[in-house]
Design a protein around this motif. Structure first.
Motif, PDB file in Angstrom:
ATOM      1  N   MET A  27       5.971  -7.775   7.342  1.00 11.46           N
ATOM      2  CA  MET A  27       6.092  -7.491   6.093  1.00 11.46           C
ATOM      3  C   MET A  27       4.158  -5.617   6.057  1.00 11.46           C
ATOM      4  O   MET A  27       4.465  -4.525   6.479  1.00 11.46           O
ATOM      5  CB  MET A  27       5.933  -7.497   4.445  1.00 11.46           C
ATOM      6  CG  MET A  27       7.228  -7.778   4.309  1.00 11.46           C
ATOM      7  SD  MET A  27       6.988  -8.636   2.334  1.00 11.46           S
ATOM      8  CE  MET A  27       6.067  -9.373   1.931  1.00 11.46           C
ATOM      9  N   ASP A  37      10.242  -0.067  -1.092  1.00  8.00           N
ATOM     10  CA  ASP A  37       8.919  -0.592  -1.870  1.00  8.00           C
ATOM     11  C   ASP A  37       9.778  -1.560  -3.295  1.00  8.00           C
ATOM     12  O   ASP A  37      10.508  -1.078  -3.542  1.00  8.00           O
ATOM     13  CB  ASP A  37       7.906   0.190  -2.355  1.00  8.00           C
ATOM     14  CG  ASP A  37       6.608  -0.083  -1.403  1.00  8.00           C
ATOM     15  OD1 ASP A  37       6.228  -0.351  -0.687  1.00  8.00           O
ATOM     16  OD2 ASP A  37       6.054   1.452  -2.306  1.00  8.00           O
ATOM     17  N   THR A  39      10.632  -4.580  -5.312  1.00  2.00           N
ATOM     18  CA  THR A  39      10.038  -5.438  -6.850  1.00  2.00           C
ATOM     19  C   THR A  39      10.942  -6.919  -6.960  1.00  2.00           C
ATOM     20  O   THR A  39      12.399  -6.542  -6.957  1.00  2.00           O
ATOM     21  CB  THR A  39       9.274  -4.775  -7.990  1.00  2.00           C
ATOM     22  OG1 THR A  39       8.225  -4.148  -7.382  1.00  2.00           O
ATOM     23  CG2 THR A  39       8.737  -5.944  -8.715  1.00  2.00           C
ATOM     24  N   ALA A  46       5.613  -8.211  -5.004  1.00  2.00           N
ATOM     25  CA  ALA A  46       5.842  -6.919  -4.205  1.00  2.00           C
ATOM     26  C   ALA A  46       6.072  -7.539  -2.828  1.00  2.00           C
ATOM     27  O   ALA A  46       5.642  -7.965  -2.297  1.00  2.00           O
ATOM     28  CB  ALA A  46       4.283  -5.567  -4.267  1.00  2.00           C
ATOM     29  N   TYR A  47       6.873  -6.767  -2.056  1.00  2.00           N
ATOM     30  CA  TYR A  47       7.370  -6.776  -1.140  1.00  2.00           C
ATOM     31  C   TYR A  47       7.964  -5.455   0.109  1.00  2.00           C
ATOM     32  O   TYR A  47       8.271  -4.335  -0.944  1.00  2.00           O
ATOM     33  CB  TYR A  47       8.980  -7.515  -1.025  1.00  2.00           C
ATOM     34  CG  TYR A  47       8.749  -9.172  -1.433  1.00  2.00           C
ATOM     35  CD1 TYR A  47       7.914 -10.037  -0.163  1.00  2.00           C
ATOM     36  CD2 TYR A  47       8.664  -9.220  -2.497  1.00  2.00           C
ATOM     37  CE1 TYR A  47       8.200 -11.162  -1.153  1.00  2.00           C
ATOM     38  CE2 TYR A  47       9.007 -10.392  -3.425  1.00  2.00           C
ATOM     39  CZ  TYR A  47       8.195 -11.770  -2.740  1.00  2.00           C
ATOM     40  OH  TYR A  47       8.412 -12.677  -2.802  1.00  2.00           O
ATOM     41  N   ARG A  48       8.255  -5.209   0.687  1.00  2.00           N
ATOM     42  CA  ARG A  48       8.326  -3.834   1.540  1.00  2.00           C
ATOM     43  C   ARG A  48       9.339  -4.575   2.903  1.00  2.00           C
ATOM     44  O   ARG A  48       9.595  -5.777   3.305  1.00  2.00           O
ATOM     45  CB  ARG A  48       6.917  -3.996   2.794  1.00  2.00           C
ATOM     46  CG  ARG A  48       5.894  -3.814   1.712  1.00  2.00           C
ATOM     47  CD  ARG A  48       4.728  -2.790   2.658  1.00  2.00           C
ATOM     48  NE  ARG A  48       4.816  -1.383   3.103  1.00  2.00           N
ATOM     49  CZ  ARG A  48       3.944  -1.102   4.777  1.00  2.00           C
ATOM     50  NH1 ARG A  48       4.702  -2.243   5.370  1.00  2.00           N
ATOM     51  NH2 ARG A  48       4.685  -0.271   4.690  1.00  2.00           N
ATOM     52  N   SER A 120      18.680  -5.518  -6.763  1.00  2.00           N
ATOM     53  CA  SER A 120      17.202  -4.796  -6.306  1.00  2.00           C
ATOM     54  C   SER A 120      17.137  -5.417  -4.412  1.00  2.00           C
ATOM     55  O   SER A 120      16.545  -4.402  -3.649  1.00  2.00           O
ATOM     56  CB  SER A 120      15.842  -5.890  -6.740  1.00  2.00           C
ATOM     57  OG  SER A 120      15.199  -5.382  -7.893  1.00  2.00           O
ATOM     58  N   THR A 239      13.372 -11.516   2.515  1.00  2.00           N
ATOM     59  CA  THR A 239      12.544 -10.307   2.166  1.00  2.00           C
ATOM     60  C   THR A 239      14.106 -10.459   1.223  1.00  2.00           C
ATOM     61  O   THR A 239      13.565 -10.221  -0.290  1.00  2.00           O
ATOM     62  CB  THR A 239      12.493  -9.073   2.723  1.00  2.00           C
ATOM     63  OG1 THR A 239      11.379  -9.175   3.498  1.00  2.00           O
ATOM     64  CG2 THR A 239      11.779  -8.066   1.412  1.00  2.00           C
TER      65      THR A 239
END
Length: 291
Positions: A27, A37, A39, A46-48, A120, A239
């Protein structure tokens, strides 16, 4: 992509160092394209991820529950993004890890959380979502009545009228969960010929060998297995799994689908020695052979 560790002797990736470290490094190194981004609804972490740009023939996904498509088939669609519409049949649930029950103790709370998780997880795939609103099965599991199967088949048919050019994909019902069996049967009635292997999180139900034996007894030679290499997208799939914290709790549980992808890829080893096939894969099935 960072070198991923081999599953350890316990059959699960070591936590929290090996796979977690590879994921964080992945990430942090993301650049170019459209970086999104995310969540995780449960933890707020938080993740990418790189957003996908869908192309080609649209696909309509018929999944039993909010996480089934991501658990079992997200790697392929991260690798080959296509326009997606995800129909979730059983969107009302009380299924969370026991440690979360004090915070999410009723159907409304759990269903709201799982809906947020699905939204998400599907954002990077630019998927449209259609909830049917049915309540999932409670243990001890029993087969759903045929009347419910017919009702849900009719509801799915109404949605499909809006997507006449789309290809269908649904669970192969390798597990014996009644919700999966119903979704599979309804999809078959609607002409579905493409299915994903829904045992990526098989410890939820039974030993994989047990499920597989019953699956082959039920389907015989009607479904032809196909392997899809997801090596280049496996950390992005992780992710998406992080978004489903209500089901992937505690955190090491989310490594089981990745472990499964590692073992499925063993079927590619002979080809890999010749053409460099990957080490992570998902298994799909075609009704009556190839597409």
């Amino acid at each position: 992509m960072p070198q991923l560790p081999v599953p350890d002797t316990d059959g699960i990736y070591r936590f929290p160092t090996d796979l977690l470290g590879a994921h964080q490094a992945w990430m942090a190194a993301l650049e170019g394209g459209q970086i999104m981004d995310l969540t995780a609804p449960l933890t707020g972490a938080a993740y990418r991820i790189t957003a996908r740009r869908p192309t080609g023939r649209p696909v309509v996904v018929i999944e039993p529950h909010h996480d089934d498509f991501v658990l079992s088939a997200a790697g392929h669609f991260l690798t080959h993004p296509r326009p997606l519409t995800v129909i979730t049949v059983f969107t009302r649930s009380r299924s969370v890890h026991p440690s979360l029950e004090p915070l999410h103790s009723d159907v409304e709370s759990v269903s709201r959380l799982r809906d947020q998780e699905a939204a998400s997880a599907l954002r990077p795939l630019a998927a449209d979502r259609v909830p049917l609103g049915h309540k999932d099965a409670d243990p001890p599991y029993r087969a759903h009545p045929q009347l419910l199967t017919s009702t849900i088949t009719g509801e799915l048919a109404e949605v499909l009228k809006e997507h006449p050019e789309a290809e269908l994909i649904a669970p192969a019902a390798v597990t014996r969960h009644p919700d999966h069996l119903l979704a599979h049967e309804a999809a078959r009635r609607l002409g579905c010929r493409w299915f994903w292997e829904d045992v990526a999180f098989w410890p939820t139900y039974a030993l994989a060998g047990c499920d597989r034996h019953l699956f082959h007894q039920r389907t015989g030679d009607t479904l032809t297995p196909q392997i899809a290499d997801i090596t280049g997208a496996v950390l992005d799939k992780l992710t998406l799994l992080h978004m489903h914290g209500s089901q992937m709790n505690p955190a090491p549980k989310m490594y089981r689908p990745i472990r499964h992808a590692y073992t499925v890829a063993a079927d590619m080893l002979p080809a890999g020695r010749d053409n460099g096939s990957g080490t992570y894969a998902e298994r799909f099935y075609r009704l009556g052979g190839t597409a």
